[in-house]
Structures are given as C-alpha cells and as structure tokens.
Design a protein around this motif. Structure first.
Motif, PDB file in Angstrom:
ATOM      1  N   GLN A  32       1.412  -0.578   0.142  1.00 26.87           N
ATOM      2  CA  GLN A  32       0.038   0.055  -0.085  1.00 26.87           C
ATOM      3  C   GLN A  32       1.184   1.634   0.050  1.00 26.87           C
ATOM      4  O   GLN A  32       2.625   1.008   0.218  1.00 26.87           O
ATOM      5  N   MET A  33       0.596   2.769  -0.554  1.00 29.16           N
ATOM      6  CA  MET A  33       1.063   3.780  -0.422  1.00 29.16           C
ATOM      7  C   MET A  33       1.522   3.955   0.647  1.00 29.16           C
ATOM      8  O   MET A  33       3.319   4.530   0.790  1.00 29.16           O
ATOM      9  N   GLN A  34       1.063   3.847   1.846  1.00 26.36           N
ATOM     10  CA  GLN A  34       1.342   4.116   3.023  1.00 26.36           C
ATOM     11  C   GLN A  34       3.192   3.196   3.437  1.00 26.36           C
ATOM     12  O   GLN A  34       3.705   4.264   4.141  1.00 26.36           O
ATOM     13  N   GLU A  35       3.026   1.968   3.209  1.00 26.78           N
ATOM     14  CA  GLU A  35       4.361   1.514   3.564  1.00 26.78           C
ATOM     15  C   GLU A  35       5.343   1.934   2.793  1.00 26.78           C
ATOM     16  O   GLU A  35       6.847   2.336   3.204  1.00 26.78           O
ATOM     17  N   VAL A  36       5.072   2.489   1.394  1.00 28.64           N
ATOM     18  CA  VAL A  36       6.273   2.746   0.238  1.00 28.64           C
ATOM     19  C   VAL A  36       7.016   4.446   0.941  1.00 28.64           C
ATOM     20  O   VAL A  36       7.706   4.909   1.239  1.00 28.64           O
ATOM     21  N   ILE A  37       5.023   5.364   1.883  1.00 25.10           N
ATOM     22  CA  ILE A  37       5.868   6.547   2.217  1.00 25.10           C
ATOM     23  C   ILE A  37       6.341   6.352   3.532  1.00 25.10           C
ATOM     24  O   ILE A  37       7.549   7.291   3.211  1.00 25.10           O
ATOM     25  N   ASP A  38       6.484   5.448   4.431  1.00 21.48           N
ATOM     26  CA  ASP A  38       7.423   5.874   5.499  1.00 21.48           C
ATOM     27  C   ASP A  38       8.273   4.834   5.732  1.00 21.48           C
ATOM     28  O   ASP A  38       9.392   6.013   5.510  1.00 21.48           O
ATOM     29  N   VAL A  39       8.451   4.549   4.084  1.00 14.16           N
ATOM     30  CA  VAL A  39      10.388   4.025   3.432  1.00 14.16           C
ATOM     31  C   VAL A  39      11.230   5.440   2.778  1.00 14.16           C
ATOM     32  O   VAL A  39      12.117   5.089   3.518  1.00 14.16           O
ATOM     33  N   LEU A  40       9.907   5.757   2.675  1.00 14.86           N
ATOM     34  CA  LEU A  40      10.878   7.119   2.331  1.00 14.86           C
ATOM     35  C   LEU A  40      11.234   8.257   2.732  1.00 14.86           C
ATOM     36  O   LEU A  40      11.908   9.395   3.029  1.00 14.86           O
ATOM     37  N   LYS A  41      10.139   8.354   3.471  1.00 14.91           N
ATOM     38  CA  LYS A  41      10.131   9.244   4.804  1.00 14.91           C
ATOM     39  C   LYS A  41      11.355   9.222   6.114  1.00 14.91           C
ATOM     40  O   LYS A  41      12.301  10.551   5.957  1.00 14.91           O
ATOM     41  N   SER A  42      11.504   8.400   6.023  1.00 14.48           N
ATOM     42  CA  SER A  42      12.585   7.575   7.173  1.00 14.48           C
ATOM     43  C   SER A  42      13.780   7.437   6.284  1.00 14.48           C
ATOM     44  O   SER A  42      14.843   8.170   7.056  1.00 14.48           O
ATOM     45  N   LYS A  43      13.979   7.532   4.726  1.00 21.54           N
ATOM     46  CA  LYS A  43      15.377   7.373   4.819  1.00 21.54           C
ATOM     47  C   LYS A  43      15.700   9.086   4.323  1.00 21.54           C
ATOM     48  O   LYS A  43      16.341   9.116   4.628  1.00 21.54           O
ATOM     49  N   LEU A  44      14.487  10.033   3.753  1.00 17.71           N
ATOM     50  CA  LEU A  44      14.622  11.147   3.719  1.00 17.71           C
ATOM     51  C   LEU A  44      14.953  12.203   4.896  1.00 17.71           C
ATOM     52  O   LEU A  44      16.167  12.616   4.475  1.00 17.71           O
TER      53      LEU A  44
END
Length: 309
Positions: free
Chosen positions: A72-84
């Motif tokens: 789901q989108m939420q999972e990808v955004i969580d990864v992107l935010k953490s890495k950013l």
C-alpha cells in the motif's frame, strides 16, 4: 500562522507535485513493487530536483524491503520518509550569537537570490526576540539595493548604515559594525553585493569585507550566511560550494521555497555541501522565515498524500 502552517505553505508546490504523482502510482488494492514501479518512483523523485544519488538511495531502500511484494502507499511513504530524514539529518542550527557585544552576520549570494528580503526577514525575526538590529547596506554596486534595504529598515524599526555612492563595501561593513558596537546593538547584519561565483575579483572582495569586520571584532563575523534561491534547484549547489570557500560560509538560507516544486534540492544541499540549512523562506512577507528542521520538512512533503489516501 503557526510554524507548521508556514512550512506547509512553503512546501505547497513541491508537495502538490510529489503527492499527486505518488498517489497515481497506487490503486486501492495496492501495487506490485517491480522494475516498472521503481522506474516511475525514480522519475517522481527527480522532479523535486533532489539529484541522482539521493533519488537512487531512496529507490534502493524501497526495493530492498519490498521488491516482489504488493504494498500500500502508506508503506512506501513510510520508507521514503525514514530514508529522507536520514539523508537530511542535521541538528537545528539557529544563529550562533556572540558571547558579548554585537553578533555580526554577513550575508552573501548571487544576484537575484533573495538576499535583501532574507535580511529583512532575519531582522524581523530578531526584532521579535526583542533584539536591537543594525543593517549595513554593503551592496554599494546597486543604488536600488541600498534604497530597498533602507525601506525595510524603516518598516521594521531598525537602523541602516549607508555609505556614500561608490563607497567600498568593506568600508560600509566597517562603519556598520562600528555603529553596532557604539550603540550596544545586539545584532549587525551586513549585506554584500550579489555576484556570480565565477567572478574571482568580487569573490575576493568578500574576503576583504570579512577582514574589515575583524579589525573591530576579531572573532567576527559570527555567521556568514549564503542565500540560495530554491527555484534554481541543482544550480544552487555549485554556487554554494564556491561561496563557501571564498566567504567562509557557516550556513544556508534557502529563499523562495514557496515559489518552486524543487523542494527536494534541500536533500542535495545536505548531501553535497558541508553546511547546515539554517532557515528557509516560505513566503513574501517579512515574517515568512522558519528555522529549518529536517523531520518537519520531510513530514510536510508527504502530508497531503497521506491525508488524501
């Protein structure tokens, strides 16, 4: 307008582009993380002008934990935010004030970067902290710049030291610091003429201005702020590196963030330049300057996507 609302305002264009595109990657039942998805995600990240290396790191992070899965989108955004947040990590870096006497801040940047407005915003911020401020109109090459700084000084209720037309910028800087000392001012902000990083004679002049300040306060300037125009995106990186060497910059003010969808350039700045981003300009009003906080910045980049999901 509160702090988070100001950050949201400044990142509106970046957030709109980023979040619209990210939402379009997903269907209600989720999306398979395959090469097509990763290529599309990479293209979206490039749009924000964060640069090749940070975008690749983000895509690799998503691929590492999710390749071959439907997510789901939420999972990808969580990864992107953490890495950013990891890529942009820095301590909050407000102005370093002098232990005694006036704090001297020198401001530099290329023509049109937003120096004068950023100086006004800094002065407004200091006035809000009940500090007395002296401005030094060191951009003696442009009469309009001196006039504009004087107008801002009148509006904000601060003093502005101007030299005769054609004065050497180092002389004006000396006079501004001298006045700040005599008047027991808390802060003295010295403007400098806009210049291209390739103009070696003008870059050398920055060193002369700094030396003139040190004749009165040996450990000054306490901050040398480089104003970068966020709308220039990656072009700002080469500017920053050259100015940092010539002027001994201590931090960056990123201006005009509200006018661009290239907010990802902050990621590139943090990755490629060994300087903290101290403040970001998020609007045209004199109060539209906020202390840069990487975590808040990243959260606001993706806030609309999560709210709409």
């Amino acid at each position: 307008m509160g702090l988070f609302d100001r950050i949201k305002k400044g990142l509106k264009k970046t957030s709109q582009v980023l979040n619209t595109d990210v939402r379009d990657l997903f269907k209600s039942e989720g999306r398979l993380i395959d090469e097509d998805f990763l290529d599309e995600l990479r293209a979206i990240l490039f749009k924000t002008d964060m640069g090749y290396d940070p975008a690749e790191e983000l895509v690799s992070e998503v691929a590492k934990g999710m390749r071959g899965r439907v997510v789901q989108m939420q999972e990808v955004i969580d990864v992107l935010k953490s890495k950013l947040k990891e890529l942009m990590a820095q301590d909050e870096s407000p102005i370093r004030f002098a232990d005694s006497g006036p704090t001297i801040i020198m401001v530099c940047g290329v023509n049109g970067a937003g120096k004068t407005t950023s100086i006004a915003k800094l002065a407004c911020m200091f006035r809000g902290q009940d500090k007395s401020v002296v401005l030094g109109a060191g951009d003696t090459f442009r009469a309009a710049a001196v006039e504009q700084l004087g107008i801002w000084a009148d509006r904000l209720g601060v003093e502005c030291i101007k030299g005769p037309e054609g004065s050497h910028p180092a002389t004006v800087a000396y006079q501004a610091v001298e006045h700040a000392i005599k008047s027991n001012a808390d802060v003295c902000i010295v403007d400098t003429a806009g210049r291209l990083q390739t103009q070696k004679n003008l870059m050398t002049e920055l060193t002369k201005i700094r030396d003139s300040i040190r004749k009165q306060i040996p450990d000054a300037p306490h901050e040398v702020l480089l104003v970068l125009d966020a709308t220039t995106g990656q072009n700002g990186i080469s500017q920053a590196n050259n100015f940092a060497d010539a002027a001994g910059c201590t931090g960056i003010v990123l201006a005009k963030l509200d006018g661009t969808a290239k907010g990802g350039v902050v990621v590139a700045i943090r990755q490629q330049i060994g300087l903290p981003v101290k403040y970001v300009g998020v609007g045209e009003q004199h109060e539209d300057l906020v202390l840069f906080n990487p975590d808040n910045f990243v959260d606001e980049m993706f806030d609309d996507a999560l709210a709409a999901n």
